[in-house]
Design an enzyme around this catalytic site. Structure first.
Site, PDB file in Angstrom:
ATOM      1  N   LYS A  75       0.815  -1.213   0.000  1.00  0.00           N
ATOM      2  CA  LYS A  75       0.000   0.000   0.000  1.00  0.00           C
ATOM      3  C   LYS A  75       0.850   1.265   0.000  1.00  0.00           C
ATOM      4  O   LYS A  75       0.339   2.361  -0.273  1.00  0.00           O
ATOM      5  CB  LYS A  75      -0.979  -0.019   1.170  1.00  0.00           C
ATOM      6  N   ASP A 123      -7.308   0.161   7.723  1.00  0.00           N
ATOM      7  CA  ASP A 123      -7.029  -0.921   8.654  1.00  0.00           C
ATOM      8  C   ASP A 123      -5.615  -0.794   9.194  1.00  0.00           C
ATOM      9  O   ASP A 123      -5.233  -1.493  10.128  1.00  0.00           O
ATOM     10  CB  ASP A 123      -7.155  -2.273   7.945  1.00  0.00           C
TER      11      ASP A 123
END
Length: 402
Positions: A75, A123
């Site tokens: 990410k 998250d």
């Protein structure tokens, strides 16, 4: 659970918007942007020949994103890239001329960035990327985390200067709250999921992930015949499958999307033939994949270019973490977080089931690519599950190399 793609759009061309977002010119531009990052380096492509031999395939390669841009997760390529692109867009508008990434550190662009606030829900890993991107350009970041995000992951995001906001409930509820507050204050939402009317920024996040595929295809001795990639909202799976379909065309590999059984929003969408939300149940150990509603853009892509969908149980994710930490003799160890090895776990589960092997055409000639999407991004949790610290796993590799 396993099913092949029976969607009416299966094998149809990508939507033109997605073909542009994930196409070769866009991927080339992503790699050019990366050359302006001080901490940029190609991540390792790790071969596991002995595991391949054990499960009956020709080769297994793992693209190890635990080394990406100092964040330990794939990410790192998405949120920070989107932030940089959005700052350059705003600078282009303000300065009334095209502003290039080479100008990112100039006073003119820095003054524009200083007026911008980027918000996201996470998250853990996406929030770190957005926070890092904001820090790089001198912008403000506000990151919303749900009740299940560990204090260690919150602290890891806050280290990049982000303001942290706790939200009761699940990831999807934190997404909605981030969007609500951002709209109220005029902030820019950088989400890795999409919804009606909000597609461009998630598209930029996914575009950043194409660097993974570009690097892997250059490093592989031959293109893969099979790819297994995990899904939360579907962004990484869609980015990889979409770019492979553009780059390799009719020669693209058989692509399988792997979901946690406890949060299988992509699997259930495939089963229904359209995007569906799944009910919130018991949390999954695969924390970075605990998403109950698919990204609409991701589904639009996967409905066309994913070949199969499957789910994993909790013990499958735990077993692959331990197997990668303590590999078969002769294979290197890999530090994979709770969600990191899920694609590989999908391969191992598929290979052990004769019906799935046949459906996917898995056999002695199969060349398989998977992605370790995260390392030990929560070191305490990793050590608790695996039984040894990530540093010991890495140290064992160094000892074996010596």
């Amino acid at each position: 659970m396993f099913l092949t793609n029976a969607n009416s759009l299966y094998r149809s061309p990508l939507d033109p918007r997605d073909a542009e977002t994930l196409g070769l010119p866009a991927a080339t531009e992503v790699e050019r942007f990366l050359t302006f990052r001080d901490d940029n380096a190609t991540t390792p492509l790790v071969a596991l020949p002995n595991l391949a031999d054990k499960i009956g395939v020709a080769s297994i390669h793992v693209k190890d994103e635990s080394h990406r841009l100092g964040l330990g997760s794939f990410k790192a390529l998405g949120g920070s890239y989107a932030v940089i692109r959005l700052v350059l867009d705003k600078a282009t508008e303000k300065l009334r001329r095209q502003v290039d990434v080479a100008e990112l550190a100039t006073p003119e662009v820095a003054s524009v960035a200083a007026t911008m606030t980027f918000a996201c829900a996470t998250d853990g890993n996406h929030g770190r990327s957005v926070a890092q991107g904001a820090q790089l350009v001198g912008a403000r970041a506000v990151v919303f985390v749900h009740a299940g995000v560990s204090d260690e992951r919150v602290a890891a995001i806050a280290r990049f200067g982000a303001e942290m906001v706790r939200v009761d409930g699940t990831y999807d509820e934190s997404v909605k709250e981030a969007a609500r507050v951002a709209e109220k204050h005029g902030w820019t939402i950088v989400s890795d999921t999409s919804w009606p009317g909000y597609e461009r920024i998630p598209g930029l996040v996914m575009q950043g992930y194409t660097a993974i595929v570009r690097e892997a295809l250059r490093a592989l001795p031959e293109p893969p015949t099979h790819v297994f990639v995990q899904a939360g909202v579907g962004g990484i799976a869609a980015a990889v499958a979409g770019h492979l379909s553009v780059a390799l065309g009719d020669e693209r590999p058989i692509f399988t999307v792997v979901d946690p059984a406890r949060a299988a929003c992509i699997f259930e969408s495939a089963k229904a033939g359209h995007p569906v939300s799944v009910p919130h149940g018991e949390p999954t150990v695969m924390a970075m994949l605990e998403c109950y509603e698919p990204s609409l853009v991701a589904w639009r892509i996967l409905s066309r270019v994913a070949d199969a969908f499957m789910t994993l149980d909790e013990e499958d994710a735990i077993a692959v973490m331990r197997r990668l930490a303590r590999p078969l003799s002769g294979d290197p160890a890999i530090v994979a977080g709770e969600s990191g090895g899920v694609g590989l776990a999908g391969l191992m589960k598929a290979a052990s089931d004769p019906d799935i092997r046949t459906a996917l055409g898995l056999g002695p000639q199969s060349r398989v690519l998977t992605i370790n999407t995260e390392g030990a991004t929560d070191p305490e949790k990793y050590a608790e599950i695996v039984g040894i610290a990530a540093a010991e796993v890495i140290g064992g590799n160094l000892e074996n190399a010596g």
